[in-house]
Design a protein around this motif. Structure first.
Motif, mmCIF file in Angstrom:
data_model
loop_
_atom_site.group_PDB
_atom_site.id
_atom_site.type_symbol
_atom_site.label_atom_id
_atom_site.label_comp_id
_atom_site.label_asym_id
_atom_site.label_seq_id
_atom_site.Cartn_x
_atom_site.Cartn_y
_atom_site.Cartn_z
ATOM 1 N N GLY A 178 -15.029 8.053 3.480
ATOM 2 C CA GLY A 178 -14.566 7.351 2.828
ATOM 3 C C GLY A 178 -14.571 7.397 1.278
ATOM 4 O O GLY A 178 -13.747 7.411 0.297
ATOM 5 N N PRO A 191 0.548 6.491 -0.404
ATOM 6 C CA PRO A 191 -0.900 5.657 -0.333
ATOM 7 C C PRO A 191 -2.176 6.454 -0.693
ATOM 8 O O PRO A 191 -2.803 5.946 -1.339
ATOM 9 C CB PRO A 191 -0.764 5.726 1.281
ATOM 10 C CG PRO A 191 0.695 5.856 1.670
ATOM 11 C CD PRO A 191 1.216 6.774 0.682
ATOM 12 N N GLN A 192 -1.778 7.868 -0.539
ATOM 13 C CA GLN A 192 -3.163 8.565 -1.050
ATOM 14 C C GLN A 192 -3.339 8.502 -2.371
ATOM 15 O O GLN A 192 -4.325 8.406 -3.051
ATOM 16 C CB GLN A 192 -3.042 10.101 -0.658
ATOM 17 C CG GLN A 192 -3.137 10.614 0.760
ATOM 18 C CD GLN A 192 -2.064 10.380 1.747
ATOM 19 O OE1 GLN A 192 -1.200 9.835 1.172
ATOM 20 N NE2 GLN A 192 -2.089 10.782 2.667
ATOM 21 N N MET A 216 2.951 2.516 2.513
ATOM 22 C CA MET A 216 3.082 2.916 3.785
ATOM 23 C C MET A 216 4.631 2.563 4.322
ATOM 24 O O MET A 216 4.975 2.977 5.136
ATOM 25 C CB MET A 216 2.212 2.490 4.695
ATOM 26 C CG MET A 216 0.820 3.015 4.525
ATOM 27 S SD MET A 216 -0.583 1.958 5.530
ATOM 28 C CE MET A 216 -0.567 3.105 7.056
ATOM 29 N N PHE A 252 -7.585 0.550 1.986
ATOM 30 C CA PHE A 252 -6.931 -0.002 2.958
ATOM 31 C C PHE A 252 -7.631 -0.158 4.262
ATOM 32 O O PHE A 252 -8.067 1.224 4.492
ATOM 33 C CB PHE A 252 -5.399 0.531 3.012
ATOM 34 C CG PHE A 252 -4.533 -0.323 4.017
ATOM 35 C CD1 PHE A 252 -4.092 -1.378 3.989
ATOM 36 C CD2 PHE A 252 -4.269 0.733 5.227
ATOM 37 C CE1 PHE A 252 -3.524 -2.082 5.242
ATOM 38 C CE2 PHE A 252 -3.475 0.237 6.364
ATOM 39 C CZ PHE A 252 -3.291 -1.085 6.216
ATOM 40 N N VAL A 287 -4.743 5.099 -3.329
ATOM 41 C CA VAL A 287 -6.102 5.183 -3.165
ATOM 42 C C VAL A 287 -6.977 5.762 -4.289
ATOM 43 O O VAL A 287 -7.842 5.069 -4.974
ATOM 44 C CB VAL A 287 -6.626 6.172 -2.178
ATOM 45 C CG1 VAL A 287 -8.337 6.250 -1.676
ATOM 46 C CG2 VAL A 287 -5.976 5.722 -0.800
ATOM 47 N N HIS A 326 -8.070 1.577 15.020
ATOM 48 C CA HIS A 326 -8.164 3.087 14.613
ATOM 49 C C HIS A 326 -8.684 3.244 13.198
ATOM 50 O O HIS A 326 -8.380 4.026 12.320
ATOM 51 C CB HIS A 326 -7.073 3.890 14.935
ATOM 52 C CG HIS A 326 -6.551 3.780 16.347
ATOM 53 N ND1 HIS A 326 -7.227 4.286 17.259
ATOM 54 C CD2 HIS A 326 -5.348 3.215 16.865
ATOM 55 C CE1 HIS A 326 -6.458 4.182 18.596
ATOM 56 N NE2 HIS A 326 -5.458 3.518 18.063
ATOM 57 N N ASN A 327 -9.699 2.309 12.837
ATOM 58 C CA ASN A 327 -9.984 2.312 11.309
ATOM 59 C C ASN A 327 -11.222 3.066 11.270
ATOM 60 O O ASN A 327 -11.922 2.919 9.978
ATOM 61 C CB ASN A 327 -9.998 0.705 10.897
ATOM 62 C CG ASN A 327 -10.703 -0.162 11.737
ATOM 63 O OD1 ASN A 327 -11.499 0.154 12.515
ATOM 64 N ND2 ASN A 327 -10.308 -1.420 11.776
ATOM 65 N N ILE A 328 -11.660 3.619 12.130
ATOM 66 C CA ILE A 328 -12.990 4.284 12.053
ATOM 67 C C ILE A 328 -13.064 5.734 12.729
ATOM 68 O O ILE A 328 -12.267 5.825 13.331
ATOM 69 C CB ILE A 328 -14.520 3.692 12.573
ATOM 70 C CG1 ILE A 328 -14.256 3.517 13.861
ATOM 71 C CG2 ILE A 328 -14.703 2.372 11.859
ATOM 72 C CD1 ILE A 328 -15.418 3.177 14.813
ATOM 73 N N PHE A 349 0.892 -1.106 0.175
ATOM 74 C CA PHE A 349 0.107 -0.039 0.066
ATOM 75 C C PHE A 349 0.914 1.223 0.051
ATOM 76 O O PHE A 349 0.162 2.312 -0.077
ATOM 77 C CB PHE A 349 -0.973 0.022 1.244
ATOM 78 C CG PHE A 349 -2.060 0.968 1.187
ATOM 79 C CD1 PHE A 349 -2.889 0.929 -0.026
ATOM 80 C CD2 PHE A 349 -2.047 2.125 2.068
ATOM 81 C CE1 PHE A 349 -3.863 1.960 -0.126
ATOM 82 C CE2 PHE A 349 -3.024 2.980 1.838
ATOM 83 C CZ PHE A 349 -4.121 2.992 0.906
#
Lengths: 236, 336, 433
Positions: A104, A74-75, A54, A84, A78, A89-91, A52
């Motif tokens: 999103g 990474p951006q 990172m 990803f 996307v 801490h994914n929300i 990805f």
């Protein structure tokens, strides 16, 4: 055989001076599920992060649909159609479920309502909780929000870092079912899993990593059948 | 016993001034809390940012007055306010570019950034004093009262007057509009939501494609606007003096921390908690109590719990109590 | 000490010597004395920030407490004021302290719940009204006696030198109270809390006239031994003979001698502090402090009581600042609460520490003397310098405004210096080893 849809080829690199990955290769075909398993500290998550972007690679390439994306941030990846879902801490805990989904889709300028409806169809519970703060949901529901958020970009590849960490076995089965559904819509799935046995059951392709290098690579079924893999990595 | 007059005296000496002061503190605290939520440091230069914006507004006000432009019954400063906001925004954006961005890229510890903000505070303080001097500047014009004491007495026949100054009314109305706009922006717009997302979870915001430079720039813009508006309203209501604005840091930070650093709702609540505590504790209650009690029980002393010289002690004490007993504040802080 | 550092010190010394030749030795020594005092305070800040990473911006408050100590210890007692209500005030203060103590005890002993909250509140509110009931009439009585010249309780009439350690102790006591509450919280909370306490200390000194006459100022505080008054020196035959030998003006010479004596005294104190601090820094204690500063979590995991160590270093640093504050008030011979400005008494000290090199005692000394010269030179020479700078401008409002605002340019310059050092040389002129 033509090249896989997404491939991280012979990746070598790490966070500091010490390399964690040593010529590791990870790939996934269009609409298939690839699973990375292995003991603790094998570099599973690191391999995923390397794909990805990172992590800076010292050697090796990442190619998406034939295009070399090794140098992209990474951006930028996307924007190229990769999504990803981090392990933790994914929300956005303080925002509502719907706002999480909107975030999103931040990069999209077109109408996102259809995609949002698709996510709600996939995870019906989220629709009933759409105006609730995501931080107030249960562990399994939070993971659904996290996956839903990632799907909002309409990605071609969905990358999941241990999506079932810390959820109950029932919820885990349910999540795996949903992931299979996602793959059926033509999205490639690359995931790292701690629960190797269950993950390999749904995997088209499995990668067993040890110390940052490929130890076994085969279809999920074949790996499950391999006595050595069973003995060393699946607990008999 | 005369409860009606007691109520009017209470409104006149405590409630209305508290409302105006609370609104000014709330606007200041909102700026501090926004910076904290997005840029993750306590901005010690905020008081002087307020002073800078107010100074520009005052200069433009003077120019307008000199040119014979006024705003009817309203203070001319309101016409000058947009210029003040624009100048302050330009200044803080330049500061961010020249100073803060370096530390953000370095991921410097928040304490270092706070010390950097001390340096910025010095510079702004010096500029303000250099341009406008250290003395009191009164720049309020227009009608002095919405309701004057005499009008109120004549209209109601009560002994106790109720006066509402134009600046107080302007403060409250402006604050309501600004806060409504800010919340609409944060809750409903794409950029506002992306700011909340960034404040909530920076890494995930980056993964979602939110542009951090844009979020930071918008935050500075809003903070500059809030600081200028808060400063101008405070200056209209009281007077403008650079050192007073530096001292406002304490009640403003107290308000932001009491409400929960990073929480806009908390900043507003905190502003009013601090303002009303200050007024309740430093008000001389003699008049109100004399009205409220039977004549035979009228008090002799001023019934003042604390001299107004110690108003900082009030915000300080509330701050300490909150830090000791609920460190995250009334509204859980840390995210917008 | 390396050649580079010696050169730096020599350069700073040259600034003072140049000021002496170009302007006057009197000015140069005045600047030196102020700079020395500020440097001593900076040593305290360096201990808090450089050794332990504590971000305290309450320096002004501790300096003011030192100044208050000088009044309380070395001013002459005002007997009539004492008789009017001194004991009453003391009683009120003791009762106030007791009610706070009782509230703390009640908080600790009673079980959690509404009973506890209510009884603690009741003790505090009751204590407050009792305090005010005794305090107010006595204060009024004390302040009514001879308000033109006294109106306060005065001091104990002890020598100035005694007042200095008392200033340190007073500052230490207050630091203990703040540290107990604010240490262990987020670092910027300590900053806000200390900023607040400093304002409160100064406003107490400004407003409690019975204590130190408030903004009416206490003047004619005695000089510390061995510094004589200029007028006394000018009467002394030995001094006059010595001056006549060299052909100097006795009045000018007496001011120089007095300033030299002060400078000697301050250098002695500074030397003692440097010696003690260097030893402390290189002792196991100092290494532990730095270990805590660099990695609090690891130090705590190794069983170090981080908060306790922080409290210790916070109190020590504050005591040094209080000591410096007391010396400053002694030298000025007057306590003028209105002169306590955070920019000069807090942030200037911070700039000294950061410019010099935080964590390094010699760096702090260098930073103190250099920044002190920059700051006070503008105070003494500012209008002249500004006059030179604006010489080309036509006379008028702008020129007058600029000449009048030399002070404010100083703030701007300090800010710019602070930002430049933080950006390009964050470890300061003499970095920590």
């Amino acid at each position: 055989m033509s090249e896989p849809f997404l491939i991280g080829e012979a990746m070598t690199g790490g966070y500091g001076a010490v390399d964690i990955l040593h010529g590791c290769t990870i790939a996934v075909e269009r609409g298939e599920i690839a699973v990375i398993v292995g003991p603790n500290g094998a570099g599973k998550s690191t391999a995923m992060k390397a794909v990805f972007g990172m992590l800076k690679l010292r050697a090796g390439h990442v190619r998406l649909d034939g295009e070399d994306i090794t140098q992209l941030s990474p951006q930028a990846r996307v924007a190229k159609g990769m999504a990803f879902v981090p392990q933790t801490h994914n929300i956005f805990t303080s925002m509502t479920v719907e706002e999480n989904l909107e975030m999103g889709a931040f990069l999209r300028r077109d109408d996102i309502r259809t995609t949002m409806e698709q996510v709600y169809e996939l995870f019906p519970i989220l629709k009933t909780k759409r105006y609730q703060a995501a931080g107030e949901l249960s562990g399994g529901q939070r993971q659904q929000v996290a996956v839903g958020r990632a799907l909002m970009t309409q990605p071609k590849v969905l990358m999941l870092d241990e999506p079932t960490a810390g959820v109950s076995p029932i919820v885990m089965d349910e999540l795996f079912d949903r992931i299979i559904e996602v793959a059926r819509t033509g999205i490639s799935i690359l995931m790292v899993e701690q629960n190797a046995r269950q993950a390999l059951e749904i995997a088209d392709k499995g990668y067993v990593l040890v110390q940052g290098a490929n130890r076994f690579t085969d279809t999920g079924k074949a790996l499950m059948a391999d006595p050595e893999v069973r003995r060393s990595f699946l607990g008999g | 016993m005369d409860l009606l007059n007691a109520l009017v005296a209470f409104l006149n000496f405590v409630f209305i001034p508290g409302l105006a002061y609370g609104a000014q503190l709330a606007l200041g605290a909102l700026g501090v809390t926004l910076i904290y939520g997005i840029l993750r440091f306590s901005n010690f230069a905020h008081g002087d940012t307020m002073a800078f914006g107010t100074m520009v507004t005052i200069l433009v006000t003077w120019a307008l007055q000199g040119a014979g432009v006024t705003f009817g019954p309203l203070p001319t400063a309101l016409l000058a306010l947009p210029v003040g906001i624009a100048a302050t925004a330009a200044f803080v954006l330049a500061t961010d570019r020249v100073v803060y961005r370096f530390y953000r890229r370095q991921k410097a510890s928040p304490t270092i950034v706070v010390i950097v903000s001390l340096g910025v505070m010095f510079v702004m303080n010096g500029i303000v004093r250099l341009i406008i001097g250290v003395n009191d500047q009164n720049f309020a014009d227009g009608a002095r009262f919405v309701i004057s004491a005499q009008e109120f007495r004549e209209a109601t026949g009560l002994a106790e007057p109720l006066a509402i100054r134009t600046t107080q009314a302007v403060t409250v109305v402006t604050a309501v509009i600004v806060v409504a706009l800010l919340f609409w922006f944060l809750q409903k717009t794409r950029t506002g939501k992306s700011m909340r997302a960034f404040s909530d979870n920076e890494d995930l915001a980056l993964l979602s494609g939110i542009n951090p430079d844009r979020v930071v720039a918008v935050t500075w813009l809003i903070a500059a606007a809030l600081a200028t508006i808060a400063g101008v309203l405070y200056g209209l209501d009281k007077s403008f003096k650079p050192f007073t604005y530096f001292q406002l840091l304490l009640p403003i930070f107290a308000a932001a921390i009491v409400g929960g650093l990073g929480s806009p709702l908390g900043a507003i609540a905190g502003g009013f908690v601090i303002a009303f505590s200050e007024l309740l504790l430093t008000n001389a209650w003699k008049k109100i109590v004399t009205y409220a009690l039977p004549e035979s029980m009228a008090p002799d002393g001023l019934l003042q719990l604390m001299s107004t010289d110690y108003k900082f002690a009030v915000s300080f004490t509330i701050l300490i109590i909150v830090l000791l007993f609920m460190p995250t504040g009334l509204f859980k802080g840390k995210s917008l | 000490m390396s050649a580079r550092n010696l050169a730096l010190f020599a350069a700073v010394a040259a600034l003072y010597v140049l000021t002496g030749f170009m302007n006057s030795w009197n000015t140069s020594l005045s600047i030196l004395n102020f700079a020395l005092l500020a440097t001593i305070a900076a040593m305290g800040v360096n201990m808090q920030w450089g050794y332990a990473g504590l971000f305290s911006v309450g320096t002004m408050g501790f300096t003011a407490l030192g100044g208050l100590a000088v009044v309380l210890v070395s001013a002459r007692p005002n007997v009539e004021n004492w008789q009017a209500g001194g004991l009453g005030i003391l009683l009120a203060l003791v009762l106030g302290a007791l009610s706070v103590a009782a509230a703390i005890v009640a908080w600790r002993l009673l079980p959690r719940g509404r009973v506890r909250s209510l009884s603690v509140a009741a003790i505090l509110i009751g204590g407050f009204f009792l305090f005010r009931a005794i305090f107010d009439p006595n204060v009024a009585a004390v302040e009514a006696v001879n308000p033109q010249f006294a109106g306060n309780l005065g001091g104990l009439g002890l020598p100035s030198l005694v007042a200095w350690p008392v200033g340190g102790l007073l500052a230490a006591a207050v630091a203990w109270a703040i540290g107990k509450t604010a240490l262990g919280l987020r670092s910027d909370y300590l900053a806000i809390a200390t900023l607040g306490i400093a304002e409160i200390i100064v406003s107490v000194i400004k407003n409690e006239d019975w204590l130190a006459r408030g903004v009416k100022n206490v003047t004619q505080l005695p000089r510390p031994w061995p510094v004589p008054l200029e007028v006394d020196l000018q009467q002394q035959p030995g001094f006059l003979a010595f001056v006549a030998d060299w052909g100097w003006n006795p009045v000018a010479a007496s001011t120089i001698v007095v300033k030299l004596l002060y400078a000697g005294l301050f250098i002695l104190v500074l030397g003692a502090i440097i010696w003690a601090f260097e030893r402390a820094l290189n002792s196991p204690w100092g290494r532990m402090m730095r270990a805590i500063r660099d990695n609090e979590v690891a130090a705590a995991a190794m069983g170090k009581d981080v908060t306790r160590r922080h409290l210790q270093v916070f109190i020590l640093g504050s005591a040094v600042i209080g000591f410096a504050g007391a010396m400053a008030t002694s030298m000025e011979g007057a306590l003028t609460p209105g002169s306590y400005q955070p920019l000069r008494f807090t942030f200037l000290i911070w700039v000294m520490v950061i410019v010099g090199g935080s964590g390094n005692n010699w760096g702090t000394v260098l930073g103190g003397l250099l920044v002190g010269w920059l700051y006070f030179a503008v105070e003494f020479l500012g209008p002249n310098i500004m006059g030179l700078v604006t010489a080309g401008l036509p006379d008028g409002a702008l020129k007058a405004h600029l000449v009048g605002s030399a002070e404010n340019i100083r703030l701007l310059t300090l800010g710019v210096i602070l930002l430049l050092v933080l950006r390009f040389s964050p470890r300061g002129l003499i970095p920590e080893k």
